[in-house]
Design an enzyme around this catalytic site. Structure first.
Site, PDB file in Angstrom:
ATOM      1  NE  ARG A  44      -4.413  -1.488   1.792  1.00  0.00           N
ATOM      2  CZ  ARG A  44      -5.469  -1.804   2.569  1.00  0.00           C
ATOM      3  NH1 ARG A  44      -4.974  -1.661   3.898  1.00  0.00           N
ATOM      4  NH2 ARG A  44      -6.612  -2.252   2.073  1.00  0.00           N
ATOM      5  CE  LYS A  60     -10.775  -4.651   8.013  1.00  0.00           C
ATOM      6  NZ  LYS A  60     -10.433  -3.643   7.004  1.00  0.00           N
ATOM      7  N   GLY A 120      -6.325  -5.347   1.852  1.00  0.00           N
ATOM      8  CA  GLY A 120      -4.997  -4.915   2.219  1.00  0.00           C
ATOM      9  C   GLY A 120      -4.489  -6.437   2.543  1.00  0.00           C
ATOM     10  N   GLY A 156     -12.825  -3.992   0.905  1.00  0.00           N
ATOM     11  CA  GLY A 156     -14.342  -3.503   1.162  1.00  0.00           C
ATOM     12  C   GLY A 156     -14.626  -2.291   0.058  1.00  0.00           C
TER      13      GLY A 156
HETATM   14  N1  LIG Z   1     -11.284 -18.641   9.788  1.00  0.00           N
HETATM   15  C1  LIG Z   1     -10.916 -17.236  10.132  1.00  0.00           C
HETATM   16  N2  LIG Z   1     -10.639 -17.105  11.567  1.00  0.00           N
HETATM   17  C2  LIG Z   1     -10.159 -15.865  11.771  1.00  0.00           C
HETATM   18  N3  LIG Z   1      -9.592 -15.024  11.064  1.00  0.00           N
HETATM   19  C3  LIG Z   1      -9.428 -15.159   9.870  1.00  0.00           C
HETATM   20  C4  LIG Z   1      -9.949 -16.600   9.309  1.00  0.00           C
HETATM   21  N4  LIG Z   1      -9.930 -16.497   7.910  1.00  0.00           N
HETATM   22  C5  LIG Z   1      -9.052 -15.608   7.578  1.00  0.00           C
HETATM   23  N5  LIG Z   1      -9.007 -14.646   8.667  1.00  0.00           N
HETATM   24  C6  LIG Z   1      -8.256 -13.528   8.888  1.00  0.00           C
HETATM   25  O1  LIG Z   1      -8.794 -12.369   8.023  1.00  0.00           O
HETATM   26  C7  LIG Z   1      -7.986 -11.452   7.821  1.00  0.00           C
HETATM   27  C8  LIG Z   1      -8.037 -10.574   6.558  1.00  0.00           C
HETATM   28  O2  LIG Z   1      -9.492 -10.377   6.546  1.00  0.00           O
HETATM   29  P1  LIG Z   1      -9.984  -8.847   5.863  1.00  0.00           P
HETATM   30  O3  LIG Z   1      -9.350  -7.799   6.524  1.00  0.00           O
HETATM   31  O4  LIG Z   1     -11.348  -9.027   5.788  1.00  0.00           O
HETATM   32  O5  LIG Z   1      -9.115  -8.994   4.359  1.00  0.00           O
HETATM   33  P2  LIG Z   1      -9.000  -7.960   3.237  1.00  0.00           P
HETATM   34  O6  LIG Z   1      -7.772  -6.878   4.128  1.00  0.00           O
HETATM   35  O7  LIG Z   1      -7.998  -8.485   2.381  1.00  0.00           O
HETATM   36  O8  LIG Z   1      -9.892  -7.278   2.791  1.00  0.00           O
HETATM   37  C9  LIG Z   1      -6.313 -12.064   7.902  1.00  0.00           C
HETATM   38  O9  LIG Z   1      -5.743 -11.379   9.008  1.00  0.00           O
HETATM   39  C10 LIG Z   1      -6.488 -13.734   8.263  1.00  0.00           C
HETATM   40  O10 LIG Z   1      -5.823 -14.172   9.327  1.00  0.00           O
HETATM   41  O1  LIG Z   2      -7.601  -2.472   5.256  1.00  0.00           O
HETATM   42  C1  LIG Z   2      -8.652  -1.612   4.903  1.00  0.00           C
HETATM   43  O2  LIG Z   2      -9.672  -2.352   3.984  1.00  0.00           O
HETATM   44  P1  LIG Z   2      -9.836  -3.983   3.735  1.00  0.00           P
HETATM   45  O3  LIG Z   2      -9.386  -4.681   4.778  1.00  0.00           O
HETATM   46  O4  LIG Z   2     -11.296  -4.044   3.121  1.00  0.00           O
HETATM   47  O5  LIG Z   2      -8.967  -3.841   2.297  1.00  0.00           O
HETATM   48  C2  LIG Z   2      -8.734  -0.269   4.608  1.00  0.00           C
HETATM   49  O6  LIG Z   2      -7.421   0.435   4.889  1.00  0.00           O
HETATM   50  C3  LIG Z   2     -10.091   0.388   5.033  1.00  0.00           C
HETATM   51  O7  LIG Z   2      -9.941   0.119   6.716  1.00  0.00           O
HETATM   52  P2  LIG Z   2     -10.960  -0.153   7.458  1.00  0.00           P
HETATM   53  O8  LIG Z   2     -11.724  -1.396   7.176  1.00  0.00           O
HETATM   54  O9  LIG Z   2     -10.547  -0.539   9.056  1.00  0.00           O
HETATM   55  O10 LIG Z   2     -12.314   1.200   7.376  1.00  0.00           O
END
Ligand SMILES: Nc1ncnc2c1ncn2[C@@H]1O[C@H](COP(=O)(O)OP(=O)(O)O)[C@@H](O)[C@H]1O
Ligand SMILES: O=C(OP(=O)(O)O)[C@H](O)COP(=O)(O)O
Length: 403
Positions: free
Chosen positions: A37, A202, A360, A384
Site C-alpha cells: 500500500r 471483516k 489489504g 471493502g
Molecule cells: N477462519 C478465520 N478465522 C479468523 N480469522 C480469519 C479466518 N480466515 C481469515 N482470517 C483473517 O482475515 C484477515 C483478513 O481479513 P480482511 O481484513 O477482511 O481481508 P482484506 O484485508 O483482504 O480485505 C487475515 O488477517 C486472516 O488471518
Molecule cells: O484495510 C482496509 O480495508 P480492507 O481490509 O477491506 O482492504 C482499509 O484500510 C480500510 O480499513 P477499515 O476497514 O478499518 O476502514
C-alpha cells in the site's frame, strides 16, 4: 473528477498538498510485513514532490478507538515511505496539533511530511456530521489542496475521505484513477462465468455485499471467517469459530435467494480447526485437525478451509472468465492455516480469465506467500472499497472528488 495531472498542469510549486493515502499496512511487532500500500501511493507522492509541492501525507492504520495508541502509530509507514522515496520524510507525532503544524510549516518545496494516524482523533470516523466537520476543518488548516489517493478507504464516510475534500480544491491521485479504471471492467461488461470468492475477517462489513452480488455473480465461493455464519445458518455447529450471530437470518435468506436465482453459493465441505488461535509472532506449530464442515467440535475454531474444499474451490474457479477475490481463506499469516489461501491464489494464477484480487490482507497474502504479482490481472489495494464499488454503491471518497 479532476485528476492529479490537471493539478500538476495548474502548478503546485510551493503549495501544501494533502494526500489522503491508505497506508494501513500489516504490522508484526511494529515491523511492516507487506509494504504494497505504501508502494501504491508512490507515483502520486513522487509526482507532487518533483513538481515542488509541500506534500502532507495522511492515513489511518488499524482501528484505534479515537485516541492515541502507540500500537497503531504511522511512524513505521512514514519511515518506509522515506526509504522508498529515497528522501527524508518528516513525521508529526500528532494529527492536527502543534507537531503537525510545525512539520508542515517546516517543509520546503519538494519535501514530504507524514502526520500521525487520523483515527487517533474521534472526529475522523464519527457518525456525527458536525464532529466530523470540525475535524475536517482542522485538517484543512494544514493544506491548500487535497489529493485523494487512499483507494482502500474510499468506502468510508470519514472526515479525511469525505468532508475534507469539500473544504479544499480536490483531485484524484494516480492510484484511485488506476483502481477505478480496472474495476469498471467488472461492472460494465463482465465476462462470464463470473466467480467471486469471499473470505477474511471483516465479516459484518462484507456480508452485506453478497446481497448485490447474488444478482451479478454466477458463482460465490465463501471461505475465511465469513464461512461460519453460513454453516451455522445451515444448522451446523461451528464451535468457537468467527460468527456473526445477528446475521443468521440475512444469510439464510441469501442461501434461499441463491438457490432461487440459480447462483451457485459454495461453502466449505471441510475445515482446518484448532482449540486456540495460533501465535502469529512466533508462528509456533499448532495442534489442529481437519474435520468435515458439519463436524466442528464445540471447543474448536475453524481457521482455514480443508483439503477437499481447496480442490472444490479450485475446480469452481477453473472455467471462470472473470474472478474477483477478497479475503484470505484462512489465517494465512500462520503456516498451518495458509494452504486454503494458497490454493485459491494458485487457482487464479492458473486461470485463463481476468483475475482481480482485492484487499489489504489479500494482496499481502498473495505477495508474502510467494506469488508473482504479474500472474494476476489486477491486485487492488482495497477489499471493502472494491467490493462496494462492484456492488454499484456510491462511494463517499469518490463522490467527494466528483465535482
Ligand atoms: N477462519 C478465520 N478465522 C479468523 N480469522 C480469519 C479466518 N480466515 C481469515 N482470517 C483473517 O482475515 C484477515 C483478513 O481479513 P480482511 O481484513 O477482511 O481481508 P482484506 O484485508 O483482504 O480485505 C487475515 O488477517 C486472516 O488471518
Ligand atoms: O484495510 C482496509 O480495508 P480492507 O481490509 O477491506 O482492504 C482499509 O484500510 C480500510 O480499513 P477499515 O476497514 O478499518 O476502514
Amino acid at each position: 473528477m479532476k485528476t492529479i495531472d490537471e493539478l500538476l498542469s495548474e502548478g503546485v510549486s510551493g503549495k501544501r498538498v494533502f494526500v489522503r493515502a491508505d497506508l494501513n499496512v500489516p504490522l508484526a511487532d511494529g515491523v511492516i510485513t507487506d509494504d504494497g500500500r505504501i508502494r501504491a501511493v508512490l507515483p502520486t507522492v513522487k509526482a507532487l514532490a518533483e513538481a515542488g509541492a509541500k506534500v502532507v501525507v495522511a492515513s489511518h492504520l488499524g482501528r484505534p478507538k479515537g485516541a492515541p495508541d502507540p500500537a497503531f502509530s504511522l511512524l513505521p509507514a512514514a519511515e518506509r515511505l522515506g526509504e522508498l522515496l529515497g528522501a527524508p520524510v518528516a513525521f508529526a507525532q500528532d494529527t492536527v496539533g502543534p507537531a503537525a503544524h510545525e512539520a508542515v510549516d517546516g517543509l520546503e518545496p519538494g519535501q514530504v511530511a507524514v502526520i500521525e494516524n487520523l483515527r487517533f482523533n474521534a472526529g475522523e470516523t464519527s457518525k456525527d456530521d458536525t464532529e466530523r466537520g470540525e475535524f475536517a476543518d482542522r485538517l484543512a488548516a494544514l493544506a491548500d489542496v487535497y489529493v485523494g489517493d487512499g483507494f482502500g478507504a474510499v468506502h468510508r464516510k470519514h472526515a479525511s475521505v469525505y468532508d475534507l475534500p469539500a473544504r479544499l480544491p480536490h483531485y484524484a491521485g494516480y492510484l484511485i484513477a488506476t483502481e477505478v479504471g480496472v474495476l469498471k471492467k467488472l461492472t460494465d461488461d463482465v465476462k462470464r462465468p463470473y466467480v467471486v470468492a469471499l473470505g477474511g475477517a471483516k465479516v459484518s462489513d462484507k456480508l452485506a455485499v453478497i446481497d448485490e452480488l447474488l444478482g451479478k455473480a454466477d458463482r460465490l465461493l465463501v471461505g475465511g471467517g465469513m464461512a461460519y455464519t453460513f454453516l451455522k445458518a445451515q444448522g451446523h455447529e461451528v464451535g468457537i469459530s468467527l460468527l456473526q450471530e445477528d446475521q443468521i437470518p440475512t444469510v439464510t435468506e441469501y442461501l434461499e435467494r441463491a438457490a432461487k436465482n440459480g447462483v451457485e453459493l459454495v461453502l466449505p465441505v471441510d475445515v482446518v480447526a484448532s482449540t486456540e488461535f495460533p501465535d502469529l509472532k512466533t508462528k509456533a506449530p499448532t495442534e489442529h485437525v481437519v474435520v468435515d464442515a458439519d463436524r466442528i467440535p464445540a471447543d474448536h475454531e475453524g481457521l482455514d478451509i480443508g483439503p477437499r474444499t481447496r480442490e472444490l474451490y479450485a475446480s469452481k474457479l477453473a472455467d471462470a472468465a472473470t474472478v474477483f477475490w477478497n479475503g484470505p481463506m484462512g489465517v494465512f499469516e500462520h503456516p498451518d492455516y495458509a494452504e486454503g489461501t494458497k490454493a485459491v491464489a494458485q487457482a487464479l494464477v492458473d486461470s485463463d480469465g481476468f483475475t482481480v484480487v482485492g484487499g489489504g490482507d489479500s494482496a499481502a497474502a498473495v505477495r508474502t506467500l510467494g506469488f508473482d504479482e504479474s500472474a494476476f490481472g489486477h491486485i487492488s489495494t482495497g477489499g471493502g472499497a472494491s467490493l462496494e464499488y462492484l456492488e454499484g454503491k456510491t462511494l463517499p471518497g469518490l463522490a467527494a472528488l466528483e465535482d
